[in-house]
Design a protein around this motif. Structure first.
Motif, mmCIF file in Angstrom:
data_model
loop_
_atom_site.group_PDB
_atom_site.id
_atom_site.type_symbol
_atom_site.label_atom_id
_atom_site.label_comp_id
_atom_site.label_asym_id
_atom_site.label_seq_id
_atom_site.Cartn_x
_atom_site.Cartn_y
_atom_site.Cartn_z
ATOM 1 N N ILE A 177 -0.884 15.181 -2.167
ATOM 2 C CA ILE A 177 -0.453 14.132 -1.231
ATOM 3 C C ILE A 177 -0.757 14.598 0.210
ATOM 4 O O ILE A 177 -1.351 13.861 0.999
ATOM 5 N N ALA A 178 -0.343 15.842 0.501
ATOM 6 C CA ALA A 178 -0.537 16.362 1.862
ATOM 7 C C ALA A 178 -2.022 16.366 2.231
ATOM 8 O O ALA A 178 -2.394 16.114 3.375
ATOM 9 N N VAL A 185 -10.249 14.302 5.002
ATOM 10 C CA VAL A 185 -10.248 15.041 3.729
ATOM 11 C C VAL A 185 -10.453 14.054 2.570
ATOM 12 O O VAL A 185 -11.255 14.308 1.652
ATOM 13 N N ALA A 186 -9.764 12.925 2.637
ATOM 14 C CA ALA A 186 -9.911 11.920 1.569
ATOM 15 C C ALA A 186 -11.373 11.459 1.492
ATOM 16 O O ALA A 186 -11.926 11.305 0.397
ATOM 17 N N PRO A 241 -7.736 10.303 -4.260
ATOM 18 C CA PRO A 241 -7.586 10.238 -2.799
ATOM 19 C C PRO A 241 -7.317 8.820 -2.309
ATOM 20 O O PRO A 241 -6.524 8.625 -1.374
ATOM 21 N N LEU A 242 -7.955 7.814 -2.949
ATOM 22 C CA LEU A 242 -7.749 6.439 -2.492
ATOM 23 C C LEU A 242 -6.304 6.000 -2.748
ATOM 24 O O LEU A 242 -5.696 5.332 -1.907
ATOM 25 N N ALA A 243 -5.751 6.385 -3.893
ATOM 26 C CA ALA A 243 -4.375 5.987 -4.223
ATOM 27 C C ALA A 243 -3.393 6.555 -3.197
ATOM 28 O O ALA A 243 -2.439 5.885 -2.790
ATOM 29 N N VAL A 244 -3.636 7.780 -2.761
ATOM 30 C CA VAL A 244 -2.737 8.390 -1.766
ATOM 31 C C VAL A 244 -2.961 7.741 -0.403
ATOM 32 O O VAL A 244 -2.007 7.371 0.295
ATOM 33 N N GLY A 247 -1.373 4.419 -0.120
ATOM 34 C CA GLY A 247 0.062 4.380 -0.357
ATOM 35 C C GLY A 247 0.479 3.964 -1.758
ATOM 36 O O GLY A 247 1.654 3.693 -2.005
ATOM 37 N N VAL A 248 -0.483 3.933 -2.721
ATOM 38 C CA VAL A 248 -0.102 3.600 -4.108
ATOM 39 C C VAL A 248 0.775 4.738 -4.660
ATOM 40 O O VAL A 248 1.707 4.515 -5.432
ATOM 41 N N VAL A 249 0.459 5.969 -4.253
ATOM 42 C CA VAL A 249 1.231 7.134 -4.672
ATOM 43 C C VAL A 249 1.717 7.811 -3.390
ATOM 44 O O VAL A 249 0.945 7.961 -2.442
ATOM 45 N N ASP A 250 2.988 8.199 -3.375
ATOM 46 C CA ASP A 250 3.431 8.964 -2.187
ATOM 47 C C ASP A 250 4.506 9.974 -2.557
ATOM 48 O O ASP A 250 4.816 10.143 -3.716
#
Ligand code: HEM
Length: 250
Positions: A177-178, A185-186, A241-244, A247-250
């Protein structure tokens, strides 16, 4: 060949020339040939494909919603084989195999390229014309180099933590996540994994040929396999990376 009836004395004039090859000689001879190098590339490539698939499937735990799932999975990998093996023993055996496969894969690739250059030291007259095989070989070279550089960054980011200011040992979920919350980075992850997809597509397509499993009837399945394998890896890896980031995953 020995002649005469007296037995050969070691080092004496009757000592026969060594006729039985040393057990390892054929391996060196095989690896010295283009076919041998291609076979080594194919087998090590297959192992690396297996790792990338299992790694992607393991990372899907990111979507379970609770950090513990991914973190416990990472912890579990370190405890496999205990107490017969020491802590992380199994992991280190796997790492050893992976490093060996990686080194052999690169060595075979570089020495095949050098062999090809030596076989054709003078350029083509009237400019170069690239055949399909040539195009694939060039694509594999530059995509392979970029994937190798990406891997170094990836290890610094999520394994050693030197490239990740918020890195914490044993917490892969939080580390991901970080890391992926930082837009540059993503982007690096997305671009590198798209290139990895190209590398995997060409690799999965040509490895059967390198192993001598090529047949016109079978070739259409080779293509399906290469496209499907590359697509599964790319979709899975690019999604993290796209999900983070979104905001799909946090
Ligand atoms: C977006 C895609 C990816 C994600 C989210 C990801 C995530 C991770 C994480 C979290 C770790 C650390 C695991 C831990 O220490 O518990 C790791 C390690 C590693 N990753 Fe990835 N990874 C991705 C793609 C890749 C790719 C494409 C490769 C290979 C080309 C790769 C190769 C490795 C290797 C070699 C390690 C070290 C494993 C070890 O020995 O501990 N990863 N990855």
């Amino acid at each position: 060949m020995l002649t005469g009836s007296s037995p050969a004395r070691p080092g004496g004039p009757m000592t026969p020339a060594r006729t039985r090859p040393r057990p390892h000689t054929w391996i060196i001879e095989f690896y010295s040939s283009a076919i041998g190098k291609k076979a080594v590339m194919a087998v090590t490539g297959l192992l690396l494909l297996g790792f990338v698939l299992v790694h992607m499937l393991g990372n899907l735990k990111l979507y379970y919603g609770e950090p513990e799932h991914l973190n416990e999975y990472g912890h579990y990998l370190r405890t496999i084989g205990e107490p017969i093996l020491p802590h992380s023993g199994f992991l280190w055996i796997m790492r050893g195999g992976l490093i060996l496969a990686f080194v052999l894969h690169i060595h075979a690739a570089v020495s095949l390229t050098m062999m090809n250059r030596r076989a054709r030291p003078v350029g083509y007259k009237g400019g170069r014309t690239y055949s399909a095989a040539n195009y694939a070989a060039r694509t594999m070279r530059w995509s392979g180099i970029i994937v190798g550089l990406y891997l170094l960054f990836h290890l610094a980011d999520l394994t050693w933590g030197t490239a990740n200011p918020d890195f914490e040992h044993g917490e892969p979920y939080q580390n991901m996540i970080a890391s992926f919350e930082r837009v540059p980075v993503a982007i690096v992850y997305v671009v590198a994994n798209l290139l990895l997809g190209i590398h995997i597509f060409h690799g999965a397509w040509s490895l059967f040929q390198s192993l001598g499993w090529s047949n016109p009837r079978f070739n259409v399945w080779r293509r399906y396999f290469a496209v499907a394998f590359a697509a599964v890896i790319v979709v899975g890896n690019v999604s993290f990376p796209l999900a983070v980031l979104f905001g799909v995953v946090d």
